[in-house]
Design an enzyme around this catalytic site. Structure first.
Site, PDB file in Angstrom:
ATOM      1  N   ASP A  30       0.859  -1.184   0.000  1.00 49.74           N
ATOM      2  CA  ASP A  30       0.000   0.000   0.000  1.00 49.74           C
ATOM      3  C   ASP A  30       0.901   1.242   0.000  1.00 49.74           C
ATOM      4  O   ASP A  30       1.895   1.312   0.739  1.00 49.74           O
ATOM      5  CB  ASP A  30      -0.911   0.000   1.238  1.00 49.74           C
ATOM      6  CG  ASP A  30      -2.044   1.004   1.107  1.00 49.74           C
ATOM      7  OD1 ASP A  30      -3.205   0.575   1.028  1.00 49.74           O
ATOM      8  OD2 ASP A  30      -1.754   2.225   1.073  1.00 49.74           O
ATOM      9  N   GLU A  95     -12.189   3.536  -1.224  1.00 47.56           N
ATOM     10  CA  GLU A  95     -11.722   4.668  -2.035  1.00 47.56           C
ATOM     11  C   GLU A  95     -11.393   4.271  -3.464  1.00 47.56           C
ATOM     12  O   GLU A  95     -11.493   5.094  -4.371  1.00 47.56           O
ATOM     13  CB  GLU A  95     -10.478   5.289  -1.380  1.00 47.56           C
ATOM     14  CG  GLU A  95     -10.811   6.052  -0.111  1.00 47.56           C
ATOM     15  CD  GLU A  95      -9.574   6.562   0.602  1.00 47.56           C
ATOM     16  OE1 GLU A  95      -8.450   6.294   0.139  1.00 47.56           O
ATOM     17  OE2 GLU A  95      -9.747   7.215   1.651  1.00 47.56           O
ATOM     18  N   VAL A  96     -10.957   3.037  -3.669  1.00 43.72           N
ATOM     19  CA  VAL A  96     -10.604   2.579  -5.013  1.00 43.72           C
ATOM     20  C   VAL A  96     -11.622   1.518  -5.439  1.00 43.72           C
ATOM     21  O   VAL A  96     -11.802   0.509  -4.749  1.00 43.72           O
ATOM     22  CB  VAL A  96      -9.172   1.992  -5.051  1.00 43.72           C
ATOM     23  CG1 VAL A  96      -8.845   1.479  -6.447  1.00 43.72           C
ATOM     24  CG2 VAL A  96      -8.149   3.037  -4.611  1.00 43.72           C
ATOM     25  N   HIS A 100     -10.091  -4.907  -3.306  1.00 43.48           N
ATOM     26  CA  HIS A 100      -8.745  -5.140  -2.774  1.00 43.48           C
ATOM     27  C   HIS A 100      -8.851  -5.608  -1.342  1.00 43.48           C
ATOM     28  O   HIS A 100      -9.656  -5.092  -0.554  1.00 43.48           O
ATOM     29  CB  HIS A 100      -7.874  -3.883  -2.885  1.00 43.48           C
ATOM     30  CG  HIS A 100      -8.550  -2.625  -2.454  1.00 43.48           C
ATOM     31  ND1 HIS A 100      -9.492  -1.986  -3.226  1.00 43.48           N
ATOM     32  CD2 HIS A 100      -8.433  -1.886  -1.324  1.00 43.48           C
ATOM     33  CE1 HIS A 100      -9.924  -0.908  -2.581  1.00 43.48           C
ATOM     34  NE2 HIS A 100      -9.298  -0.832  -1.424  1.00 43.48           N
ATOM     35  N   HIS A 102      -6.930  -5.815   2.098  1.00 46.95           N
ATOM     36  CA  HIS A 102      -5.808  -5.271   2.854  1.00 46.95           C
ATOM     37  C   HIS A 102      -5.265  -6.363   3.780  1.00 46.95           C
ATOM     38  O   HIS A 102      -6.034  -6.986   4.521  1.00 46.95           O
ATOM     39  CB  HIS A 102      -6.254  -4.112   3.759  1.00 46.95           C
ATOM     40  CG  HIS A 102      -6.752  -2.892   3.059  1.00 46.95           C
ATOM     41  ND1 HIS A 102      -6.018  -1.725   2.965  1.00 46.95           N
ATOM     42  CD2 HIS A 102      -7.926  -2.624   2.434  1.00 46.95           C
ATOM     43  CE1 HIS A 102      -6.719  -0.803   2.332  1.00 46.95           C
ATOM     44  NE2 HIS A 102      -7.881  -1.322   1.998  1.00 46.95           N
TER      45      HIS A 102
HETATM   46  P1  AMP Z   1      -9.679   1.565   0.392  1.00 46.65           P
HETATM   47  O1  AMP Z   1      -9.864   2.805   1.232  1.00 46.65           O
HETATM   48  O2  AMP Z   1     -10.022   0.303   1.109  1.00 46.65           O
HETATM   49  O3  AMP Z   1     -10.376   1.696  -0.949  1.00 46.65           O
HETATM   50  O4  AMP Z   1      -8.130   1.443   0.137  1.00 46.65           O
HETATM   51  C1  AMP Z   1      -7.460   2.014  -0.942  1.00 46.65           C
HETATM   52  C2  AMP Z   1      -6.017   1.874  -0.618  1.00 46.65           C
HETATM   53  O5  AMP Z   1      -5.290   1.994  -1.826  1.00 46.65           O
HETATM   54  C3  AMP Z   1      -5.481   2.931   0.342  1.00 46.65           C
HETATM   55  O6  AMP Z   1      -4.944   2.297   1.496  1.00 46.65           O
HETATM   56  C4  AMP Z   1      -4.420   3.655  -0.476  1.00 46.65           C
HETATM   57  O7  AMP Z   1      -3.303   4.030   0.301  1.00 46.65           O
HETATM   58  C5  AMP Z   1      -4.066   2.618  -1.524  1.00 46.65           C
HETATM   59  N1  AMP Z   1      -3.520   3.123  -2.781  1.00 46.65           N
HETATM   60  C6  AMP Z   1      -4.038   4.100  -3.563  1.00 46.65           C
HETATM   61  N2  AMP Z   1      -3.280   4.282  -4.659  1.00 46.65           N
HETATM   62  C7  AMP Z   1      -2.265   3.388  -4.584  1.00 46.65           C
HETATM   63  C8  AMP Z   1      -1.125   3.066  -5.399  1.00 46.65           C
HETATM   64  N3  AMP Z   1      -0.885   3.722  -6.554  1.00 46.65           N
HETATM   65  N4  AMP Z   1      -0.280   2.096  -4.996  1.00 46.65           N
HETATM   66  C9  AMP Z   1      -0.510   1.443  -3.837  1.00 46.65           C
HETATM   67  N5  AMP Z   1      -1.557   1.682  -3.029  1.00 46.65           N
HETATM   68  C10 AMP Z   1      -2.421   2.651  -3.381  1.00 46.65           C
END
Ligand code: AMP
Ligand code: ZN
Length: 116
Positions: A30, A95-96, A100, A102
């Site tokens: 991450d 957020e993405v 995914h 974690h």
């Molecule tokens: P979530 O809030 O569960 O959607 O987690 C999204 C995660 O993606 C966050 O912990 C971010 O730090 C991580 N993240 C976003 N962009 C990247 C990237 N380019 N490479 C690695 N991690 C990322």
């Protein structure tokens, strides 16, 4: 999927070092770690959220979990323990929009649901 940051990582358009890769999943650190070990395990196929998981594709979740456990053992954090987390949607803090998992560990984790 266009404009998906994790699809771009899979396709190599955004650089990231893969900790693990198979036909179905990849894992990488991450970018904003909240613990000494903070790794994301994602499917190669674009699946936006857990709401898109059904009996036809749920095996990908089993693949992701199996890889997370393998990495936890590889990192030597399995005995002390760790957290596996999949956020879903706005209220889940996702957020993405590419599923995914974690893998978070390497230190005691407090139970602040806003930070974890
Ligand atoms: P979530 O809030 O569960 O959607 O987690 C999204 C995660 O993606 C966050 O912990 C971010 O730090 C991580 N993240 C976003 N962009 C990247 C990237 N380019 N490479 C690695 N991690 C990322
Ligand atoms: Zn994607």
């Amino acid at each position: 999927m266009e404009d998906c940051i994790f699809c771009k990582i899979i396709q190599g358009e955004i650089s990231s070092d893969f900790i693990y890769e198979s036909d179905t999943v990849v894992a990488f650190n991450d970018v904003n770690p909240i613990a000494p070990v903070h790794i994301l395990i994602i499917p190669r196929v674009h699946i936006a959220s857990m709401n898109d998981i059904n009996s036809d594709n749920s095996m990908i979740i089993a693949d992701m979990v199996a890889v997370a456990v393998e990495i936890a053992k590889d990192k030597g954090i399995e005995k002390d323990g760790y957290k596996l987390l999949i956020r879903t949607g706005k209220n889940g803090g996702q957020e993405v929009s590419h599923i995914h998992l974690h893998l978070i560990g390497g230190a005691p984790l407090h139970e602040d649901i806003h930070s974890l």
